[in-house]
Enzyme design. Structure first.
Site, PDB file in Angstrom:
ATOM      1  N   GLY A 188      33.856  20.866  40.837  1.00 15.41           N
ATOM      2  CA  GLY A 188      34.133  21.347  39.483  1.00 15.41           C
ATOM      3  C   GLY A 188      34.700  20.259  38.591  1.00 15.41           C
ATOM      4  O   GLY A 188      34.496  19.069  38.854  1.00 15.41           O
ATOM      5  N   ASP A 217      34.479  29.170  38.932  1.00 15.05           N
ATOM      6  CA  ASP A 217      35.111  29.508  37.641  1.00 15.05           C
ATOM      7  C   ASP A 217      34.133  29.451  36.460  1.00 15.05           C
ATOM      8  O   ASP A 217      34.413  29.980  35.401  1.00 15.05           O
ATOM      9  CB  ASP A 217      36.263  28.542  37.346  1.00 15.05           C
ATOM     10  CG  ASP A 217      37.459  28.790  38.241  1.00 15.05           C
ATOM     11  OD1 ASP A 217      37.417  29.750  39.021  1.00 15.05           O
ATOM     12  OD2 ASP A 217      38.433  28.021  38.151  1.00 15.05           O
ATOM     13  N   GLY A 261      31.986  47.952  34.895  1.00 14.80           N
ATOM     14  CA  GLY A 261      32.427  49.139  34.151  1.00 14.80           C
ATOM     15  C   GLY A 261      33.931  49.237  33.973  1.00 14.80           C
ATOM     16  O   GLY A 261      34.507  50.320  34.074  1.00 14.80           O
ATOM     17  N   ALA A 262      34.575  48.104  33.688  1.00 21.35           N
ATOM     18  CA  ALA A 262      36.028  48.137  33.473  1.00 21.35           C
ATOM     19  C   ALA A 262      36.356  48.836  32.156  1.00 21.35           C
ATOM     20  O   ALA A 262      35.578  48.775  31.201  1.00 21.35           O
ATOM     21  CB  ALA A 262      36.574  46.706  33.444  1.00 21.35           C
ATOM     22  N   ARG A 266      39.016  60.895  28.315  1.00 21.32           N
ATOM     23  CA  ARG A 266      37.570  61.119  28.157  1.00 21.32           C
ATOM     24  C   ARG A 266      36.962  61.748  29.400  1.00 21.32           C
ATOM     25  O   ARG A 266      35.744  61.869  29.515  1.00 21.32           O
ATOM     26  CB  ARG A 266      36.875  59.790  27.830  1.00 21.32           C
ATOM     27  CG  ARG A 266      37.040  59.389  26.363  1.00 21.32           C
ATOM     28  CD  ARG A 266      36.357  58.071  26.064  1.00 21.32           C
ATOM     29  NE  ARG A 266      37.127  56.941  26.591  1.00 21.32           N
ATOM     30  CZ  ARG A 266      36.667  56.053  27.463  1.00 21.32           C
ATOM     31  NH1 ARG A 266      35.445  56.143  27.909  1.00 21.32           N
ATOM     32  NH2 ARG A 266      37.434  55.070  27.885  1.00 21.32           N
ATOM     33  N   ARG A 291      47.883  50.616  40.232  1.00 19.57           N
ATOM     34  CA  ARG A 291      47.858  49.884  41.507  1.00 19.57           C
ATOM     35  C   ARG A 291      47.159  48.540  41.304  1.00 19.57           C
ATOM     36  O   ARG A 291      46.131  48.492  40.618  1.00 19.57           O
ATOM     37  CB  ARG A 291      47.094  50.677  42.561  1.00 19.57           C
ATOM     38  CG  ARG A 291      47.721  52.003  42.916  1.00 19.57           C
ATOM     39  CD  ARG A 291      48.948  51.780  43.778  1.00 19.57           C
ATOM     40  NE  ARG A 291      49.522  53.051  44.182  1.00 19.57           N
ATOM     41  CZ  ARG A 291      49.454  53.512  45.438  1.00 19.57           C
ATOM     42  NH1 ARG A 291      48.842  52.830  46.377  1.00 19.57           N
ATOM     43  NH2 ARG A 291      50.018  54.666  45.745  1.00 19.57           N
ATOM     44  N   GLN A 338      36.728  35.752  46.932  1.00 20.29           N
ATOM     45  CA  GLN A 338      35.588  35.446  46.042  1.00 20.29           C
ATOM     46  C   GLN A 338      34.966  34.082  46.323  1.00 20.29           C
ATOM     47  O   GLN A 338      33.860  33.800  45.894  1.00 20.29           O
ATOM     48  CB  GLN A 338      36.041  35.450  44.576  1.00 20.29           C
ATOM     49  CG  GLN A 338      36.519  36.786  44.114  1.00 20.29           C
ATOM     50  CD  GLN A 338      37.526  36.637  42.998  1.00 20.29           C
ATOM     51  OE1 GLN A 338      37.180  36.770  41.845  1.00 20.29           O
ATOM     52  NE2 GLN A 338      38.765  36.323  43.347  1.00 20.29           N
ATOM     53  N   ARG A 339      35.719  33.212  46.971  1.00 21.78           N
ATOM     54  CA  ARG A 339      35.170  31.881  47.273  1.00 21.78           C
ATOM     55  C   ARG A 339      34.498  31.852  48.637  1.00 21.78           C
ATOM     56  O   ARG A 339      33.786  30.888  48.954  1.00 21.78           O
ATOM     57  CB  ARG A 339      36.285  30.831  47.224  1.00 21.78           C
ATOM     58  CG  ARG A 339      36.825  30.571  45.845  1.00 21.78           C
ATOM     59  CD  ARG A 339      37.050  29.093  45.563  1.00 21.78           C
ATOM     60  NE  ARG A 339      37.744  28.387  46.596  1.00 21.78           N
ATOM     61  CZ  ARG A 339      38.967  27.850  46.462  1.00 21.78           C
ATOM     62  NH1 ARG A 339      39.614  27.971  45.317  1.00 21.78           N
ATOM     63  NH2 ARG A 339      39.521  27.183  47.438  1.00 21.78           N
TER      64      ARG A 339
HETATM   65  O1  F6P Z   1      38.672  26.385  40.685  1.00 22.77           O
HETATM   66  C1  F6P Z   1      38.323  27.404  41.528  1.00 22.77           C
HETATM   67  C2  F6P Z   1      39.526  28.241  41.895  1.00 22.77           C
HETATM   68  O2  F6P Z   1      39.122  29.206  42.840  1.00 22.77           O
HETATM   69  C3  F6P Z   1      40.257  28.905  40.725  1.00 22.77           C
HETATM   70  O3  F6P Z   1      39.639  30.086  40.279  1.00 22.77           O
HETATM   71  C4  F6P Z   1      41.614  29.148  41.319  1.00 22.77           C
HETATM   72  O4  F6P Z   1      42.587  29.243  40.316  1.00 22.77           O
HETATM   73  C5  F6P Z   1      41.823  27.936  42.167  1.00 22.77           C
HETATM   74  O5  F6P Z   1      40.534  27.443  42.492  1.00 22.77           O
HETATM   75  C6  F6P Z   1      42.613  28.165  43.418  1.00 22.77           C
HETATM   76  O6  F6P Z   1      42.744  26.950  44.078  1.00 22.77           O
HETATM   77  P1  F6P Z   1      43.309  26.747  45.547  1.00 22.77           P
HETATM   78  O7  F6P Z   1      42.313  27.315  46.498  1.00 22.77           O
HETATM   79  O8  F6P Z   1      43.466  25.278  45.689  1.00 22.77           O
HETATM   80  O9  F6P Z   1      44.595  27.509  45.580  1.00 22.77           O
END
Ligand code: F6P
Length: 311
Positions: free
Chosen positions: A90, A115, A173-174, A199, A235, A243-244
């Site tokens: 990135g 990101d 759908g937030a 609603r 909550r 997500q990664r």
């Molecule tokens: O840049 C990608 C990212 O996943 C960001 O969304 C997040 O803030 C950051 O990296 C987290 O980094 P690390 O895994 O080093 O804590």
């Protein structure tokens, strides 16, 4: 003519990075290049190079941000007779690539971050998979939220850019989306959730970016502290690194394969100081300096769309 190149992945990992590595190795070797893998990002470059496969690991390397660290990295590259480097990552990673290229070393970057905050790129490696992972989590949360008529705030990644939150909010759908680029008011968020119940919805959902002032923890605390007035609880679920992780989807595998292959071809052709990315639907090369410029905030039309879809 370049004969030996190295490749590294740096910064936050992203689903699709391995597909990019495969493309660098396969396209490189098919063009007669010798390809070396550097483990653990720029740290590996400073500490020494090992011949590697595809799972190279990644890191954020503070030392590489210093002139001494970069000098050491250049020495290691030279000692290993490396004539070109592919950096997959990135904006931090591509800033590092820019520094090496400014020092005269041939470098080509490949845009990769969940990101989607890289200037000039439509969409970077890992974003699509991260979006789908977050959406799956939201769909699951909705089921349980509906059963209990609960309100949830879901926090997705994005330190300074709200792209993931905005897209997940629209697609998932937030009822409200909170991103760092747009000022938000916790009371207005609570009102929007109340409105969703009014609603007739059986659940209410806020999607926030981790970098927003009112992130999941802050919002949930606010609602707890004003519970009597607001009338319901909120909550919080923080999706974080989930997500990664996981396998990349088809879109990311293809994007990674195409952008990484283009990077190797550019390096082999004697190009340097650029990164490959999808730009207006076409695999293109952008100057590495562009990666140093922060990406503009998300399209206001998308922010408006998220608001319109929530009503
Ligand atoms: O840049 C990608 C990212 O996943 C960001 O969304 C997040 O803030 C950051 O990296 C987290 O980094 P690390 O895994 O080093 O804590």
């Amino acid at each position: 003519m370049v004969k030996r190149i190295a490749v590294l992945t740096s910064g936050g990992d992203a689903p699709g990075m391995n597909a990019a590595l495969r493309a660098v190795v396969r396209v490189g070797t098919s063009s007669g290049l010798e390809v070396i893998g550097v483990r653990q990002g720029y740290t590996g470059l400073i500490e020494g190079i090992h011949v590697g496969g595809t799972m190279l690991g990644s890191a954020r390397c503070a030392e590489f941000r210093t002139p001494e660290g970069r000098k050491r990295a250049l020495q290691v590259l030279e000692q290993n007779r490396v004539e070109g480097l592919v950096v997959i990552g990135g904006n931090g990673s591509l800033s590092g690539a820019h520094a090496l290229s400014q020092a005269g070393f041939p470098v080509v970057g490949v845009a990769s971050t969940i990101d989607n905050d890289l200037n000039g790129a439509d969409i970077t490696i890992g974003v699509d998979t991260a979006l789908n992972t977050a959406l799956e989590a939201i769909d699951r949360l909705k089921t349980t939220a509906t059963s209990h008529q609960r309100a949830f705030v879901v926090e997705v990644m994005g330190r300074s850019h709200g792209y993931l939150a905005l897209m997940v909010g629209i697609a998932g759908g937030a009822d409200v989306v909170v991103i760092p680029e747009v000022e938000s008011d916790p009371n207005a968020v609570a009102e929007a959730l109340r409105d969703a119940y009014a609603r007739g919805k059986r659940h209410a959902m806020v999607v926030v970016a981790e970098g927003a002032k009112w992130n999941a923890t802050a919002l949930a605390n606010y609602v707890t502290n004003h519970r009597e007035r607001i009338g319901f609880e909120l909550r919080a679920t923080i999706l974080g690194h989930v997500q990664r992780g996981g396998g990349p989807g088809a879109f990311d595998r293809l994007l990674a394969s195409r952008t990484a292959a283009a990077a190797v071809d550019l390096l082999a052709a004697g190009e340097s100081g650029v990164y490959t990315a999808l730009v207006k639907g076409v695999i293109s090369a952008l100057p590495l300096e562009r990666a140093l410029i922060p990406k503009a905030p998300p399209d206001p039309e998308l922010v408006k769309l998220a608001q319109r879809l929530a009503r």
